[in-house]
Design a protein around this motif. Structure first.
Motif, mmCIF file in Angstrom:
data_model
loop_
_atom_site.group_PDB
_atom_site.id
_atom_site.type_symbol
_atom_site.label_atom_id
_atom_site.label_comp_id
_atom_site.label_asym_id
_atom_site.label_seq_id
_atom_site.Cartn_x
_atom_site.Cartn_y
_atom_site.Cartn_z
ATOM 1 N N ALA A 170 0.830 -1.213 0.000
ATOM 2 C CA ALA A 170 0.000 0.000 0.000
ATOM 3 C C ALA A 170 0.861 1.258 0.000
ATOM 4 N N GLN A 171 1.972 1.237 0.758
ATOM 5 C CA GLN A 171 2.863 2.397 0.804
ATOM 6 C C GLN A 171 3.472 2.696 -0.562
ATOM 7 N N LYS A 172 3.740 1.650 -1.352
ATOM 8 C CA LYS A 172 4.314 1.846 -2.685
ATOM 9 C C LYS A 172 3.304 2.481 -3.638
ATOM 10 N N TRP A 173 2.024 2.173 -3.439
ATOM 11 C CA TRP A 173 0.983 2.747 -4.289
ATOM 12 C C TRP A 173 0.627 4.180 -3.879
ATOM 13 N N PHE A 174 0.903 4.529 -2.609
ATOM 14 C CA PHE A 174 0.531 5.857 -2.108
ATOM 15 C C PHE A 174 1.722 6.579 -1.478
ATOM 16 N N PRO A 175 2.756 6.848 -2.261
ATOM 17 C CA PRO A 175 3.897 7.594 -1.702
ATOM 18 C C PRO A 175 3.507 9.022 -1.327
ATOM 19 N N ASP A 176 2.409 9.508 -1.902
ATOM 20 C CA ASP A 176 1.944 10.863 -1.621
ATOM 21 C C ASP A 176 1.183 10.976 -0.303
ATOM 22 N N LYS A 177 0.685 9.830 0.205
ATOM 23 C CA LYS A 177 -0.069 9.826 1.465
ATOM 24 C C LYS A 177 0.353 8.616 2.295
ATOM 25 N N ARG A 178 1.631 8.482 2.493
ATOM 26 C CA ARG A 178 2.186 7.283 3.114
ATOM 27 C C ARG A 178 1.657 7.051 4.530
ATOM 28 N N GLY A 179 1.677 8.104 5.358
ATOM 29 C CA GLY A 179 1.208 7.938 6.733
ATOM 30 C C GLY A 179 -0.272 7.640 6.793
ATOM 31 N N PHE A 180 -1.046 8.326 5.952
ATOM 32 C CA PHE A 180 -2.501 8.149 5.965
ATOM 33 C C PHE A 180 -2.897 6.759 5.498
ATOM 34 N N VAL A 181 -2.304 6.282 4.392
ATOM 35 C CA VAL A 181 -2.683 4.969 3.882
ATOM 36 C C VAL A 181 -2.213 3.863 4.830
ATOM 37 N N THR A 182 -1.060 4.080 5.471
ATOM 38 C CA THR A 182 -0.608 3.121 6.481
ATOM 39 C C THR A 182 -1.611 3.080 7.626
ATOM 40 N N GLY A 183 -2.100 4.251 8.022
ATOM 41 C CA GLY A 183 -3.109 4.324 9.079
ATOM 42 C C GLY A 183 -4.378 3.592 8.709
ATOM 43 N N ILE A 184 -4.806 3.729 7.449
ATOM 44 C CA ILE A 184 -6.019 3.037 6.991
ATOM 45 C C ILE A 184 -5.835 1.527 7.063
ATOM 46 N N ILE A 185 -4.698 1.048 6.554
ATOM 47 C CA ILE A 185 -4.453 -0.398 6.528
ATOM 48 C C ILE A 185 -4.419 -0.982 7.934
ATOM 49 N N VAL A 186 -3.625 -0.374 8.812
ATOM 50 C CA VAL A 186 -3.494 -0.953 10.150
ATOM 51 C C VAL A 186 -4.703 -0.660 11.030
ATOM 52 N N SER A 187 -5.494 0.372 10.691
ATOM 53 C CA SER A 187 -6.720 0.604 11.454
ATOM 54 C C SER A 187 -7.729 -0.494 11.162
ATOM 55 N N ALA A 188 -7.651 -1.057 9.963
ATOM 56 C CA ALA A 188 -8.527 -2.182 9.619
ATOM 57 C C ALA A 188 -8.258 -3.350 10.555
ATOM 58 N N LEU A 189 -6.982 -3.523 10.913
ATOM 59 C CA LEU A 189 -6.642 -4.580 11.865
ATOM 60 C C LEU A 189 -7.308 -4.308 13.208
ATOM 61 N N GLY A 190 -7.281 -3.050 13.615
ATOM 62 C CA GLY A 190 -7.942 -2.689 14.864
ATOM 63 C C GLY A 190 -9.447 -2.895 14.804
ATOM 64 N N PHE A 191 -10.064 -2.489 13.683
ATOM 65 C CA PHE A 191 -11.507 -2.676 13.525
ATOM 66 C C PHE A 191 -11.870 -4.154 13.445
ATOM 67 N N GLY A 192 -10.901 -4.979 13.044
ATOM 68 C CA GLY A 192 -11.145 -6.419 13.017
ATOM 69 C C GLY A 192 -11.528 -6.935 14.390
ATOM 70 N N GLY A 193 -10.946 -6.345 15.416
ATOM 71 C CA GLY A 193 -11.305 -6.727 16.779
ATOM 72 C C GLY A 193 -12.746 -6.384 17.095
ATOM 73 N N VAL A 194 -13.193 -5.219 16.584
ATOM 74 C CA VAL A 194 -14.576 -4.791 16.798
ATOM 75 C C VAL A 194 -15.541 -5.734 16.076
ATOM 76 N N VAL A 195 -15.167 -6.114 14.857
ATOM 77 C CA VAL A 195 -16.026 -6.991 14.045
ATOM 78 C C VAL A 195 -16.124 -8.398 14.653
ATOM 79 N N PHE A 196 -14.980 -8.925 15.062
ATOM 80 C CA PHE A 196 -14.949 -10.323 15.491
ATOM 81 C C PHE A 196 -15.293 -10.542 16.963
ATOM 82 N N THR A 197 -15.233 -9.485 17.788
ATOM 83 C CA THR A 197 -15.563 -9.675 19.204
ATOM 84 C C THR A 197 -16.972 -10.227 19.403
ATOM 85 N N PRO A 198 -18.034 -9.624 18.844
ATOM 86 C CA PRO A 198 -19.373 -10.184 19.041
ATOM 87 C C PRO A 198 -19.544 -11.552 18.392
#
Length: 411
Positions: free
Chosen positions: A125-153
């Protein structure tokens, strides 16, 4: 250089895969049942399962990062998903007579499989978005965090429905069901993951010319720099407070007399962990990775000292705040690694940095587990564990301040 492939596609695939990896952050849902049924009531031994998974994440990331440089991210992600799936499936057959099997399968195989997919999808993802590296990294790894929300129930429902009130039974069956989900998502998602062509730049974007923009250090070059070790050890120390709370959010809430709403603690840390990754990833693009990390470390140091102060439902607020700060580390450290060493080999380079995260995971689970056992009758006796986490964050601030830009240029 233009690229016809829609750069949103690998990001969508990475998000789906990272959602599955988010199951790592709901371990506290399993903690009590696994501790009583598999490990004879030992919280430290049960928590070691979770920390082994996180410890092997860095090793898996390093191996997977090296592999994807040779065979590409697509096959690497699919292989990682297969290893992860096998680990969770075999883990479902663990009994109290062979408790080590859970460490070997959920912990070791699960961690290696997650590492393959985790660092590879981030680097892609970072290679595809060198213009928004921090933001796209945040999106990708935030999905991991939201995975906890999805799978907890989902997991809570499996445990209560299929467990039939027998400690550990529902937890083990949930591992088996999760293994099939991992296999499907990582295989389908992996087919959509690919790297852009060499020298790809988004249309209309002109990179800023600086030393760090032209850095493209190989892993062999990176391991000779002091920056790598400062980053690795600072990440090891930075995450201890968050990891302690992730592993024991539910047990702590139960011990505080909040058994009926204890799952809120799991939701709080997973939800704000996810928000933190997204929020702080965007902040780092504006404030800079180094300043953002120092700010997060200062927050963690203070928040960890408030564990014994928060009473009643305020414990959930504190859990959420700790998760919010912790999530920021997981979006800013990969972006900072890419900033220092370049994106070309970042899957492998950040995989090495993640080894520090893994060591911190093992250390934090052992420390928290020991103090949780001591605090069996009085949860306040667990407080020294969070004092250690606070001191660790303070030391990490000093280490990050010592990190200087890498000046070497490479074609």
């Amino acid at each position: 250089m233009k690229q016809k492939y829609n750069r949103i596609i690998p990001v969508i695939a990475a998000i789906a895969i990272q959602l599955c990896l988010g199951t790592a952050y709901i371990w506290s849902v399993f903690q009590n049942g696994i501790a009583s049924s598999i490990f004879g009531g030992s919280n430290a031994d049960a928590a070691l399962t979770f920390s082994l998974l996180l410890a092997l994440l860095g090793i898996g990331g390093t191996i997977g990062g090296t592999l994807q440089n040779k065979i590409g991210p697509r096959i690497t992600v699919i292989i990682g998903g297969l290893i992860l799936s096998i680990g969770f499936f075999v883990a479902s057959f663990t009994t109290s007579s062979v408790p080590w099997l859970l460490w070997l399968t959920y912990g070791v195989l699960g961690g290696i499989g997650m590492g393959f997919t985790y660092s590879t999808t981030i680097a892609c993802a970072q290679k595809w978005f060198p213009d928004k590296r921090g933001f796209v990294t945040g999106i990708i790894v935030s999905a991991l965090g939201f995975g906890g929300v999805v799978f907890t129930p989902i997991v809570e429902s499996i445990i209560s429905t299929l467990g039939k009130g027998i400690p550990g039974q529902g937890e083990l069956l949930s591992f088996r069901i999760l293994s099939f989900i991992f296999l499907i998502v990582c295989t389908v998602g992996g087919l959509m993951v690919k790297n852009p062509s060499e020298g790809f730049k988004p249309e209309g974007w002109t990179p800023k010319v600086s030393a760090t923009d032209t850095v493209a250090l190989t892993t062999l070059e990176v391991i000779k720099t002091p920056q790598l070790y400062l980053l690795t050890f600072s990440l090891m120390l930075a995450c201890m407070g968050g990891l302690m709370m992730i592993g024991f959010a539910k047990p702590i809430a139960i011990a505080r007399g909040l058994a009926e709403t204890a799952t809120i603690g799991v939701f709080a840390i997973t939800m704000f962990n996810a928000f933190g990754r997204l929020f702080w990833g965007g902040v780092s693009d504006k404030l800079g990775c180094k300043k953002t990390i120092i700010l997060l470390l200062a927050l963690t140091a203070v928040l960890s000292l408030c564990v014994n102060i928060a009473g009643g439902y305020m414990i959930y607020v504190l859990i959420a705040c700790i998760g919010f700060a912790y999530g920021g580390f997981l979006s800013t450290f990969p972006a900072y690694t890419a900033e220092l060493f370049g994106t070309k080999y970042n899957a492998t380079n950040y995989g090495i940095v993640l080894i520090g995260f893994g060591i911190g995971a093992v250390a934090s689970s052992i420390i928290a587990g020991i103090y949780k056992d001591i605090a069996k009758d009085d949860i306040n006796l667990m407080f020294p564990a969070f004092v250690i986490a606070s001191l660790a964050a303070a030391v990490a601030i000093i280490m990050v301040l010592l990190v200087k830009p890498v000046s070497k240029k490479s074609g």
